[in-house]
Design a protein around this motif. Structure first.
Motif, PDB file in Angstrom:
ATOM      1  N   ALA A   1     -31.261  -2.956  11.374  1.00 58.51           N
ATOM      2  CA  ALA A   1     -30.966  -4.005  10.397  1.00 58.51           C
ATOM      3  C   ALA A   1     -32.093  -5.035  10.361  1.00 58.51           C
ATOM      4  O   ALA A   1     -32.844  -5.194  11.330  1.00 58.51           O
ATOM      5  CB  ALA A   1     -29.653  -4.692  10.753  1.00 58.51           C
ATOM      6  N   PRO A   2     -32.214  -5.763   9.257  1.00 62.26           N
ATOM      7  CA  PRO A   2     -33.207  -6.836   9.189  1.00 62.26           C
ATOM      8  C   PRO A   2     -32.920  -7.877  10.264  1.00 62.26           C
ATOM      9  O   PRO A   2     -31.766  -8.103  10.636  1.00 62.26           O
ATOM     10  CB  PRO A   2     -32.998  -7.431   7.798  1.00 62.26           C
ATOM     11  CG  PRO A   2     -32.228  -6.433   7.043  1.00 62.26           C
ATOM     12  CD  PRO A   2     -31.441  -5.649   8.027  1.00 62.26           C
ATOM     13  N   LEU A   3     -33.964  -8.516  10.755  1.00 55.16           N
ATOM     14  CA  LEU A   3     -33.826  -9.495  11.830  1.00 55.16           C
ATOM     15  C   LEU A   3     -34.190 -10.887  11.323  1.00 55.16           C
ATOM     16  O   LEU A   3     -35.313 -11.110  10.861  1.00 55.16           O
ATOM     17  CB  LEU A   3     -34.725  -9.126  13.006  1.00 55.16           C
ATOM     18  CG  LEU A   3     -34.775 -10.128  14.156  1.00 55.16           C
ATOM     19  CD1 LEU A   3     -33.408 -10.211  14.834  1.00 55.16           C
ATOM     20  CD2 LEU A   3     -35.841  -9.726  15.158  1.00 55.16           C
ATOM     21  N   PHE A   4     -33.239 -11.792  11.408  1.00 52.60           N
ATOM     22  CA  PHE A   4     -33.481 -13.191  11.088  1.00 52.60           C
ATOM     23  C   PHE A   4     -33.657 -13.916  12.409  1.00 52.60           C
ATOM     24  O   PHE A   4     -32.808 -13.823  13.297  1.00 52.60           O
ATOM     25  CB  PHE A   4     -32.308 -13.792  10.303  1.00 52.60           C
ATOM     26  CG  PHE A   4     -32.530 -15.226   9.918  1.00 52.60           C
ATOM     27  CD1 PHE A   4     -33.254 -15.543   8.786  1.00 52.60           C
ATOM     28  CD2 PHE A   4     -32.038 -16.258  10.698  1.00 52.60           C
ATOM     29  CE1 PHE A   4     -33.484 -16.859   8.432  1.00 52.60           C
ATOM     30  CE2 PHE A   4     -32.253 -17.574  10.354  1.00 52.60           C
ATOM     31  CZ  PHE A   4     -32.975 -17.878   9.224  1.00 52.60           C
ATOM     32  N   LYS A   5     -34.752 -14.631  12.555  1.00 53.11           N
ATOM     33  CA  LYS A   5     -35.014 -15.346  13.802  1.00 53.11           C
ATOM     34  C   LYS A   5     -34.130 -16.587  13.859  1.00 53.11           C
ATOM     35  O   LYS A   5     -34.205 -17.443  12.988  1.00 53.11           O
ATOM     36  CB  LYS A   5     -36.486 -15.740  13.898  1.00 53.11           C
ATOM     37  CG  LYS A   5     -36.856 -16.321  15.235  1.00 53.11           C
ATOM     38  CD  LYS A   5     -38.338 -16.583  15.331  1.00 53.11           C
ATOM     39  CE  LYS A   5     -38.681 -17.120  16.702  1.00 53.11           C
ATOM     40  NZ  LYS A   5     -40.122 -17.303  16.834  1.00 53.11           N
ATOM     41  N   GLY A   6     -33.287 -16.664  14.880  1.00 50.48           N
ATOM     42  CA  GLY A   6     -32.391 -17.795  15.033  1.00 50.48           C
ATOM     43  C   GLY A   6     -31.011 -17.485  14.474  1.00 50.48           C
ATOM     44  O   GLY A   6     -30.633 -16.340  14.288  1.00 50.48           O
ATOM     45  N   CYS A   7     -30.280 -18.553  14.182  1.00 50.86           N
ATOM     46  CA  CYS A   7     -28.919 -18.436  13.659  1.00 50.86           C
ATOM     47  C   CYS A   7     -28.948 -18.680  12.156  1.00 50.86           C
ATOM     48  O   CYS A   7     -29.239 -19.792  11.706  1.00 50.86           O
ATOM     49  CB  CYS A   7     -28.019 -19.452  14.355  1.00 50.86           C
ATOM     50  SG  CYS A   7     -26.340 -19.483  13.736  1.00 50.86           S
TER      51      CYS A   7
ATOM     52  N   ALA B   1     -30.313 -19.859  -0.393  1.00 46.79           N
ATOM     53  CA  ALA B   1     -30.537 -18.425  -0.177  1.00 46.79           C
ATOM     54  C   ALA B   1     -31.998 -18.054  -0.427  1.00 46.79           C
ATOM     55  O   ALA B   1     -32.551 -17.186   0.241  1.00 46.79           O
ATOM     56  CB  ALA B   1     -29.616 -17.596  -1.061  1.00 46.79           C
ATOM     57  N   LYS B   2     -32.630 -18.742  -1.358  1.00 45.19           N
ATOM     58  CA  LYS B   2     -34.036 -18.460  -1.668  1.00 45.19           C
ATOM     59  C   LYS B   2     -34.979 -18.923  -0.560  1.00 45.19           C
ATOM     60  O   LYS B   2     -36.131 -18.499  -0.500  1.00 45.19           O
ATOM     61  CB  LYS B   2     -34.427 -19.101  -2.997  1.00 45.19           C
ATOM     62  CG  LYS B   2     -33.787 -18.393  -4.179  1.00 45.19           C
ATOM     63  CD  LYS B   2     -34.127 -19.054  -5.494  1.00 45.19           C
ATOM     64  CE  LYS B   2     -33.462 -18.317  -6.644  1.00 45.19           C
ATOM     65  NZ  LYS B   2     -33.742 -18.927  -7.946  1.00 45.19           N
ATOM     66  N   LEU B   3     -34.497 -19.762   0.355  1.00 43.77           N
ATOM     67  CA  LEU B   3     -35.307 -20.216   1.486  1.00 43.77           C
ATOM     68  C   LEU B   3     -35.298 -19.220   2.647  1.00 43.77           C
ATOM     69  O   LEU B   3     -36.135 -19.289   3.538  1.00 43.77           O
ATOM     70  CB  LEU B   3     -34.785 -21.568   2.003  1.00 43.77           C
ATOM     71  CG  LEU B   3     -34.797 -22.741   1.032  1.00 43.77           C
ATOM     72  CD1 LEU B   3     -34.111 -23.949   1.673  1.00 43.77           C
ATOM     73  CD2 LEU B   3     -36.210 -23.082   0.608  1.00 43.77           C
ATOM     74  N   ILE B   4     -34.361 -18.307   2.631  1.00 43.36           N
ATOM     75  CA  ILE B   4     -34.183 -17.361   3.740  1.00 43.36           C
ATOM     76  C   ILE B   4     -35.331 -16.357   3.775  1.00 43.36           C
ATOM     77  O   ILE B   4     -35.707 -15.783   2.765  1.00 43.36           O
ATOM     78  CB  ILE B   4     -32.830 -16.632   3.619  1.00 43.36           C
ATOM     79  CG1 ILE B   4     -31.679 -17.628   3.709  1.00 43.36           C
ATOM     80  CG2 ILE B   4     -32.697 -15.544   4.682  1.00 43.36           C
ATOM     81  CD1 ILE B   4     -30.320 -17.039   3.362  1.00 43.36           C
ATOM     82  N   HIS B   5     -35.863 -16.160   4.979  1.00 38.21           N
ATOM     83  CA  HIS B   5     -36.901 -15.148   5.201  1.00 38.21           C
ATOM     84  C   HIS B   5     -36.596 -14.460   6.534  1.00 38.21           C
ATOM     85  O   HIS B   5     -36.335 -15.124   7.533  1.00 38.21           O
ATOM     86  CB  HIS B   5     -38.292 -15.789   5.250  1.00 38.21           C
ATOM     87  CG  HIS B   5     -39.383 -14.779   5.393  1.00 38.21           C
ATOM     88  ND1 HIS B   5     -39.945 -14.147   4.314  1.00 38.21           N
ATOM     89  CD2 HIS B   5     -39.990 -14.263   6.491  1.00 38.21           C
ATOM     90  CE1 HIS B   5     -40.871 -13.295   4.735  1.00 38.21           C
ATOM     91  NE2 HIS B   5     -40.912 -13.350   6.051  1.00 38.21           N
ATOM     92  N   TYR B   6     -36.605 -13.155   6.530  1.00 40.04           N
ATOM     93  CA  TYR B   6     -36.306 -12.375   7.731  1.00 40.04           C
ATOM     94  C   TYR B   6     -37.597 -12.078   8.487  1.00 40.04           C
ATOM     95  O   TYR B   6     -38.635 -11.782   7.893  1.00 40.04           O
ATOM     96  CB  TYR B   6     -35.588 -11.082   7.363  1.00 40.04           C
ATOM     97  CG  TYR B   6     -34.172 -11.336   6.907  1.00 40.04           C
ATOM     98  CD1 TYR B   6     -33.099 -11.156   7.767  1.00 40.04           C
ATOM     99  CD2 TYR B   6     -33.910 -11.801   5.622  1.00 40.04           C
ATOM    100  CE1 TYR B   6     -31.796 -11.416   7.366  1.00 40.04           C
ATOM    101  CE2 TYR B   6     -32.611 -12.066   5.213  1.00 40.04           C
ATOM    102  CZ  TYR B   6     -31.567 -11.871   6.084  1.00 40.04           C
ATOM    103  OH  TYR B   6     -30.287 -12.146   5.681  1.00 40.04           O
ATOM    104  N   GLU B   7     -37.511 -12.162   9.798  1.00 41.02           N
ATOM    105  CA  GLU B   7     -38.677 -11.900  10.636  1.00 41.02           C
ATOM    106  C   GLU B   7     -39.097 -10.435  10.567  1.00 41.02           C
ATOM    107  O   GLU B   7     -40.288 -10.126  10.547  1.00 41.02           O
ATOM    108  CB  GLU B   7     -38.361 -12.279  12.092  1.00 41.02           C
ATOM    109  CG  GLU B   7     -39.539 -12.147  13.017  1.00 41.02           C
ATOM    110  CD  GLU B   7     -39.222 -12.640  14.418  1.00 41.02           C
ATOM    111  OE1 GLU B   7     -39.935 -12.211  15.339  1.00 41.02           O
ATOM    112  OE2 GLU B   7     -38.301 -13.439  14.600  1.00 41.02           O
ATOM    113  N   LYS B   8     -38.113  -9.548  10.518  1.00 48.34           N
ATOM    114  CA  LYS B   8     -38.388  -8.111  10.422  1.00 48.34           C
ATOM    115  C   LYS B   8     -37.491  -7.514   9.346  1.00 48.34           C
ATOM    116  O   LYS B   8     -36.311  -7.839   9.267  1.00 48.34           O
ATOM    117  CB  LYS B   8     -38.119  -7.412  11.753  1.00 48.34           C
ATOM    118  CG  LYS B   8     -39.075  -7.807  12.853  1.00 48.34           C
ATOM    119  CD  LYS B   8     -38.794  -7.033  14.110  1.00 48.34           C
ATOM    120  CE  LYS B   8     -39.723  -7.486  15.218  1.00 48.34           C
ATOM    121  NZ  LYS B   8     -39.414  -6.810  16.489  1.00 48.34           N
ATOM    122  N   PRO B   9     -38.027  -6.598   8.537  1.00 47.95           N
ATOM    123  CA  PRO B   9     -37.204  -5.944   7.512  1.00 47.95           C
ATOM    124  C   PRO B   9     -36.332  -4.850   8.130  1.00 47.95           C
ATOM    125  O   PRO B   9     -36.487  -4.506   9.301  1.00 47.95           O
ATOM    126  CB  PRO B   9     -38.254  -5.332   6.579  1.00 47.95           C
ATOM    127  CG  PRO B   9     -39.399  -5.028   7.483  1.00 47.95           C
ATOM    128  CD  PRO B   9     -39.425  -6.154   8.491  1.00 47.95           C
TER     129      PRO B   9
END
Length: 138
Positions: free
Chosen positions: A38-44, A101-109
């Motif tokens: 799964a994609p990885l979001f850094k943090g909560c 939602a447009k500010l969200i960026h995932y560390e890994k896809p």
């Protein structure tokens, strides 16, 4: 002071809308029903949204609460694109949910067979005047 928001994030639609994003012909138009990573979001992610959201004053004044469902694609570089309200409440809350939602960026896809893939997520953003917390996603 009224707390900004209580936001529940739940990753939905793990399989139905997952598609390949690679140029390799073995991935084009392939429906993926299970992703290996799964994609990885850094943090909560819940905390990120809570820290960035601004409860619209008009909604506060009207004591308006509820959940806005925002869909977006997580691109192969981890960016989020093609944001859309799937189910909204009112224009002011919908606009704010989209903005954050447009500010969200995932560390890994997301990854499939060793390659980054584009996946679609639907995130419920709950607007609640009386609560705020960060719950783990899974």
């Amino acid at each position: 002071m009224v707390k900004k928001v209580f936001i529940l994030l739940l990753v939905l639609l793990w399989g139905t809308f997952l598609h390949s994003q690679n140029n390799d012909s073995t991935y084009n138009n392939e429906l993926i029903t299970y992703i290996e990573s799964a994609p990885l979001f850094k943090g909560c992610l819940t905390k990120f949204i809570a820290d960035n959201i601004k409860y619209p004053k008009t909604a506060q004044k009207d004591s308006l609460e509820g959940t806005v469902f925002v869909s977006y694609w997580i691109n192969v570089d981890g960016s989020t694109i093609d944001h859309k309200i799937e189910k909204g409440i009112r224009k002011d809350l919908n606009t704010e949910a989209l903005r954050v939602a447009k500010l969200i960026h995932y560390e890994k896809p997301a990854m499939q067979k060793g390659r980054a893939i584009k996946v679609r997520y639907v995130v419920p953003v709950k607007f609640n005047l009386s609560a705020s917390s960060c719950k783990p996603l899974i």
